[in-house]
Design a protein around this motif. Structure first.
Motif, short mmCIF file in Angstrom:
data_model
loop_
_atom_site.label_atom_id
_atom_site.label_comp_id
_atom_site.label_asym_id
_atom_site.label_seq_id
_atom_site.Cartn_x
_atom_site.Cartn_y
_atom_site.Cartn_z
N CYS A 36 57.90 54.67 28.23
CA CYS A 36 58.04 53.66 27.28
C CYS A 36 57.85 52.32 28.06
O CYS A 36 57.46 51.31 27.18
CB CYS A 36 59.49 54.11 26.76
N ALA A 37 58.56 52.08 29.06
CA ALA A 37 58.44 50.82 29.75
C ALA A 37 56.96 50.39 30.00
O ALA A 37 56.77 49.30 29.84
CB ALA A 37 59.22 51.04 31.07
N SER A 38 56.30 51.40 30.46
CA SER A 38 54.79 51.05 30.86
C SER A 38 54.08 50.58 29.57
O SER A 38 53.27 49.85 29.70
CB SER A 38 54.19 52.15 31.48
N GLU A 39 54.32 51.22 28.56
CA GLU A 39 53.92 51.25 27.20
C GLU A 39 54.00 49.64 26.53
O GLU A 39 53.38 49.25 26.06
CB GLU A 39 54.10 52.07 26.26
N GLN A 40 55.19 48.88 27.29
CA GLN A 40 55.74 47.84 26.85
C GLN A 40 55.51 46.66 28.06
O GLN A 40 55.97 45.55 28.07
CB GLN A 40 57.13 47.72 26.60
N GLY A 41 54.55 47.12 28.93
CA GLY A 41 54.34 46.29 29.88
C GLY A 41 55.54 46.07 31.06
O GLY A 41 55.32 44.95 31.76
N ILE A 143 68.66 53.14 26.73
CA ILE A 143 68.51 52.73 28.25
C ILE A 143 67.44 51.66 28.11
O ILE A 143 67.56 50.62 28.60
CB ILE A 143 67.92 53.95 28.97
N MET A 144 66.20 51.84 27.45
CA MET A 144 65.30 50.66 27.13
C MET A 144 65.81 49.54 26.54
O MET A 144 65.59 48.40 27.13
CB MET A 144 64.11 51.28 26.40
N LYS A 145 66.79 49.65 25.63
CA LYS A 145 67.14 48.34 24.97
C LYS A 145 68.11 47.69 26.14
O LYS A 145 67.77 46.34 25.97
CB LYS A 145 68.04 48.81 23.71
N LYS A 146 68.83 48.30 26.81
CA LYS A 146 69.55 47.52 27.89
C LYS A 146 68.64 46.98 29.12
O LYS A 146 68.77 45.83 29.57
CB LYS A 146 70.61 48.48 28.35
#
Length: 160
Positions: A36-41, A143-146
């Motif tokens: 998910c993080a990688s997809e958001q750079g 987790i991603m939001k934080k």
């Protein structure tokens, strides 16, 4: 009721039996967070899974956003009915997400407040882990939001 050596041994046996599945669950969360993080750079780093505990055992992992302060962690706890004030033996699962300073983000306990919150059937606890894995977004999204919030410059509190 307090633990006897026999009930403590049964708890530790349950922990050792479920630990591989708990570690697999955390690894799945780790992969999903990094994807998910990688997809958001974003570059996200994680630490190795930690296992330990005192009265109750837990497996944990922490994530950080590369180059930024702040961390987010997950704990998967094998809850012990006797430690939690119940009169009968049994075990449950607690999934906790927290941030710096122990700030709770989410706490999820399957079957909480029900007669089968604590069970001795380890297959049932495995099924609860499988269900949590199927609902992995319940953990990955906060987790991603934080983690994303760590990108934002900190602002002084606004006065009304």
């Amino acid at each position: 009721m307090h633990h006897t050596p026999e009930t403590n041994n049964r708890y530790l046996t349950a922990w050792k039996t479920l630990l591989p599945a708990i570690e697999r669950f955390i690894q799945q969360v780790d992969r999903a967070v990094k994807t998910c993080a990688s997809e958001q750079g974003l570059a996200v780093e994680s630490k190795a899974i930690y296992t330990g505990g005192d009265e109750e055992m837990r497996a944990s992992m922490d994530w950080t956003l590369s180059g930024k302060e702040g961390l987010v962690g997950i704990d998967v706890v094998l809850a012990d009915a006797l430690v939690n004030g119940e009169n009968d033996e049994g075990y449950g699962l607690i999934f906790d997400l927290q941030s710096d300073g122990g700030q709770y983000i989410l706490s999820y306990t399957p079957n909480n407040m029900s007669p089968d919150a604590f069970v001795t059937d380890l297959d049932l606890l495995q099924q609860r882990l499988d269900e949590a894995e199927r609902e992995i977004g319940l953990f990955v999204d906060p987790i991603m939001k934080k983690l994303i919030s760590f990108q934002e410059p900190s602002r002084p509190a606004q006065r009304p």
